[in-house]
Design a protein around this motif. Structure first.
Motif, PDB file in Angstrom:
ATOM      1  N   THR A 180       0.819  -1.215   0.000  1.00 13.70           N
ATOM      2  CA  THR A 180       0.000   0.000   0.000  1.00 13.70           C
ATOM      3  C   THR A 180       0.854   1.267   0.000  1.00 13.70           C
ATOM      4  N   LEU A 181       2.131   1.153   0.309  1.00 12.23           N
ATOM      5  CA  LEU A 181       3.032   2.316   0.305  1.00 12.23           C
ATOM      6  C   LEU A 181       3.498   2.697  -1.095  1.00 12.23           C
ATOM      7  N   LEU A 182       3.288   1.825  -2.064  1.00 20.09           N
ATOM      8  CA  LEU A 182       3.767   2.083  -3.427  1.00 20.09           C
ATOM      9  C   LEU A 182       2.881   3.104  -4.136  1.00 20.09           C
ATOM     10  N   PRO A 183       3.483   3.886  -5.036  1.00 20.72           N
ATOM     11  CA  PRO A 183       2.664   4.815  -5.837  1.00 20.72           C
ATOM     12  C   PRO A 183       1.631   4.032  -6.650  1.00 20.72           C
ATOM     13  N   LYS A 184       0.514   4.644  -6.935  1.00 15.29           N
ATOM     14  CA  LYS A 184      -0.568   3.978  -7.678  1.00 15.29           C
ATOM     15  C   LYS A 184      -0.398   4.151  -9.190  1.00 15.29           C
ATOM     16  N   THR A 185       0.838   4.139  -9.649  1.00 13.41           N
ATOM     17  CA  THR A 185       1.127   4.409 -11.065  1.00 13.41           C
ATOM     18  C   THR A 185       1.606   3.185 -11.829  1.00 13.41           C
ATOM     19  N   TYR A 186       1.526   1.999 -11.239  1.00 17.11           N
ATOM     20  CA  TYR A 186       2.106   0.796 -11.855  1.00 17.11           C
ATOM     21  C   TYR A 186       1.559   0.534 -13.252  1.00 17.11           C
ATOM     22  N   TYR A 187       0.240   0.444 -13.403  1.00 20.39           N
ATOM     23  CA  TYR A 187      -0.351   0.150 -14.707  1.00 20.39           C
ATOM     24  C   TYR A 187      -0.645   1.429 -15.486  1.00 20.39           C
ATOM     25  N   THR A 188       0.366   2.268 -15.590  1.00 21.71           N
ATOM     26  CA  THR A 188       0.276   3.482 -16.398  1.00 21.71           C
ATOM     27  C   THR A 188       1.441   3.485 -17.377  1.00 21.71           C
ATOM     28  N   GLU A 189       1.426   4.412 -18.277  1.00 21.58           N
ATOM     29  CA  GLU A 189       2.470   4.471 -19.306  1.00 21.58           C
ATOM     30  C   GLU A 189       3.867   4.590 -18.697  1.00 21.58           C
ATOM     31  N   LYS A 190       4.023   5.375 -17.647  1.00 20.17           N
ATOM     32  CA  LYS A 190       5.346   5.561 -17.035  1.00 20.17           C
ATOM     33  C   LYS A 190       5.640   4.545 -15.937  1.00 20.17           C
ATOM     34  N   SER A 191       4.629   3.804 -15.530  1.00 16.68           N
ATOM     35  CA  SER A 191       4.771   2.848 -14.435  1.00 16.68           C
ATOM     36  C   SER A 191       5.345   3.586 -13.220  1.00 16.68           C
ATOM     37  N   TYR A 192       6.389   3.073 -12.616  1.00 15.61           N
ATOM     38  CA  TYR A 192       6.973   3.742 -11.453  1.00 15.61           C
ATOM     39  C   TYR A 192       8.073   4.723 -11.840  1.00 15.61           C
ATOM     40  N   ASP A 193       8.413   4.769 -13.134  1.00 16.74           N
ATOM     41  CA  ASP A 193       9.431   5.691 -13.652  1.00 16.74           C
ATOM     42  C   ASP A 193      10.709   5.594 -12.805  1.00 16.74           C
ATOM     43  N   ASP A 194      11.208   6.711 -12.272  1.00 18.78           N
ATOM     44  CA  ASP A 194      12.450   6.725 -11.484  1.00 18.78           C
ATOM     45  C   ASP A 194      12.187   6.741  -9.980  1.00 18.78           C
ATOM     46  N   PHE A 195      10.982   6.470  -9.563  1.00 12.35           N
ATOM     47  CA  PHE A 195      10.596   6.602  -8.154  1.00 12.35           C
ATOM     48  C   PHE A 195      11.546   5.870  -7.212  1.00 12.35           C
ATOM     49  N   PHE A 196      11.935   4.636  -7.537  1.00 11.76           N
ATOM     50  CA  PHE A 196      12.718   3.828  -6.601  1.00 11.76           C
ATOM     51  C   PHE A 196      14.193   4.181  -6.547  1.00 11.76           C
ATOM     52  N   VAL A 197      14.679   4.946  -7.507  1.00  9.48           N
ATOM     53  CA  VAL A 197      16.105   5.312  -7.543  1.00  9.48           C
ATOM     54  C   VAL A 197      16.500   6.068  -6.277  1.00  9.48           C
ATOM     55  N   GLN A 198      15.677   7.007  -5.840  1.00  8.63           N
ATOM     56  CA  GLN A 198      15.977   7.791  -4.633  1.00  8.63           C
ATOM     57  C   GLN A 198      16.014   6.927  -3.372  1.00  8.63           C
ATOM     58  N   PHE A 199      15.488   5.701  -3.471  1.00 10.11           N
ATOM     59  CA  PHE A 199      15.475   4.786  -2.333  1.00 10.11           C
ATOM     60  C   PHE A 199      16.411   3.593  -2.547  1.00 10.11           C
ATOM     61  N   GLY A 200      17.358   3.744  -3.473  1.00 10.13           N
ATOM     62  CA  GLY A 200      18.359   2.704  -3.714  1.00 10.13           C
ATOM     63  C   GLY A 200      17.910   1.597  -4.649  1.00 10.13           C
ATOM     64  N   GLY A 201      16.799   1.775  -5.354  1.00 11.73           N
ATOM     65  CA  GLY A 201      16.301   0.764  -6.279  1.00 11.73           C
ATOM     66  C   GLY A 201      16.590   1.106  -7.727  1.00 11.73           C
ATOM     67  N   GLU A 202      15.984   0.340  -8.622  1.00 10.79           N
ATOM     68  CA  GLU A 202      16.177   0.524 -10.063  1.00 10.79           C
ATOM     69  C   GLU A 202      15.105   1.431 -10.652  1.00 10.79           C
ATOM     70  N   SER A 203      15.482   2.175 -11.670  1.00 11.25           N
ATOM     71  CA  SER A 203      14.474   2.937 -12.419  1.00 11.25           C
ATOM     72  C   SER A 203      13.724   1.973 -13.332  1.00 11.25           C
ATOM     73  N   ALA A 204      12.531   2.369 -13.736  1.00  8.98           N
ATOM     74  CA  ALA A 204      11.731   1.542 -14.642  1.00  8.98           C
ATOM     75  C   ALA A 204      12.480   1.303 -15.951  1.00  8.98           C
ATOM     76  N   THR A 205      13.132   2.335 -16.451  1.00 11.36           N
ATOM     77  CA  THR A 205      13.857   2.215 -17.722  1.00 11.36           C
ATOM     78  C   THR A 205      15.037   1.265 -17.603  1.00 11.36           C
ATOM     79  N   ASP A 206      15.845   1.414 -16.541  1.00 10.24           N
ATOM     80  CA  ASP A 206      16.998   0.524 -16.356  1.00 10.24           C
ATOM     81  C   ASP A 206      16.545  -0.920 -16.176  1.00 10.24           C
ATOM     82  N   PHE A 207      15.492  -1.099 -15.401  1.00 12.99           N
ATOM     83  CA  PHE A 207      14.949  -2.438 -15.174  1.00 12.99           C
ATOM     84  C   PHE A 207      14.468  -3.051 -16.489  1.00 12.99           C
ATOM     85  N   GLN A 208      13.682  -2.305 -17.241  1.00 16.99           N
ATOM     86  CA  GLN A 208      13.160  -2.809 -18.513  1.00 16.99           C
ATOM     87  C   GLN A 208      14.300  -3.113 -19.483  1.00 16.99           C
ATOM     88  N   ASP A 209      15.288  -2.242 -19.556  1.00 17.45           N
ATOM     89  CA  ASP A 209      16.437  -2.481 -20.446  1.00 17.45           C
ATOM     90  C   ASP A 209      17.169  -3.764 -20.057  1.00 17.45           C
TER      91      ASP A 209
END
Length: 191
Positions: A93-122
């Protein structure tokens, strides 16, 4: 032409508890084990045969594959789940509600030490492409991976509206794709 059957792992403890599970792992539940066995039975009953099998390096994926088939397999780091950084193990429930959108989570997780959507997809697209390029023509491959891996891989291939309308990423879902040596084509959801 080569055929890729892409499968999501069975239900895990974190899936059941609604916890974020990307880079972290949790064991399959009794339901996850039963569903993986049922998926294996479904594949045998419908006469699916695989020339090669692969799994994410994460235990939930390799355990699922071992319940689906007793064929030897190779584990691949490139198809492991999205790294959600500090959100790992937290309530979904803490995750942004943007998963099933065109940008998905975008770069949201980078600031928290995770992967960006683009890097992950690549990473995911590169891993699937490298493996399938090496597979001899005419072969059928089974790969067991993760929900976000499947989602971001398809997002690189087909429009978001088509994904939302035609695909479910439930535990033990199986998707069929073909690879002609240059591009992947999504065919159908098998299970």
């Amino acid at each position: 032409m080569k055929t890729l059957y892409l499968m999501r792992h069975g239900q895990t403890l974190f899936n059941k508890l609604g916890k974020v599970q990307g880079a972290c792992d949790s064991p399959l539940t009794a339901k996850g084990i039963a569903d993986a066995k049922a998926a294996g039975e479904f594949l045998r009953e419908h006469d699916y045969h695989f020339d090669q099998c692969f799994s994410s390096t994460q235990e939930r994926a390799s355990d699922t594959l071992e319940l689906v088939t007793d064929q030897p397999y190779q584990r691949l780091k490139g198809i492991k789940e999205w790294d959600f950084g500090l959100f790992e193990g937290e309530n979904e429930t803490l995750l942004p509600k943007t998963y099933y959108t065109e940008k998905s989570y975008d770069d949201f997780f980078v600031q928290f030490g995770g992967e960006s959507a683009t890097d992950f997809q690549d990473r995911v697209v590169k891993a699937f492409t490298e493996v399938m390029t090496e597979i001899p023509d005419g072969q059928k491959v089974l790969m067991v991976s993760h929900g976000a891996v499947m989602f971001r891989f398809l997002k690189a291939l087909i429009p978001m509206a088509e994904i939302i309308e035609n695909v479910s990423f439930h535990n033990c879902a199986i998707l069929k794709l073909t690879f002609d040596g240059k591009k992947f084509t999504f065919i159908e959801q098998v299970r």
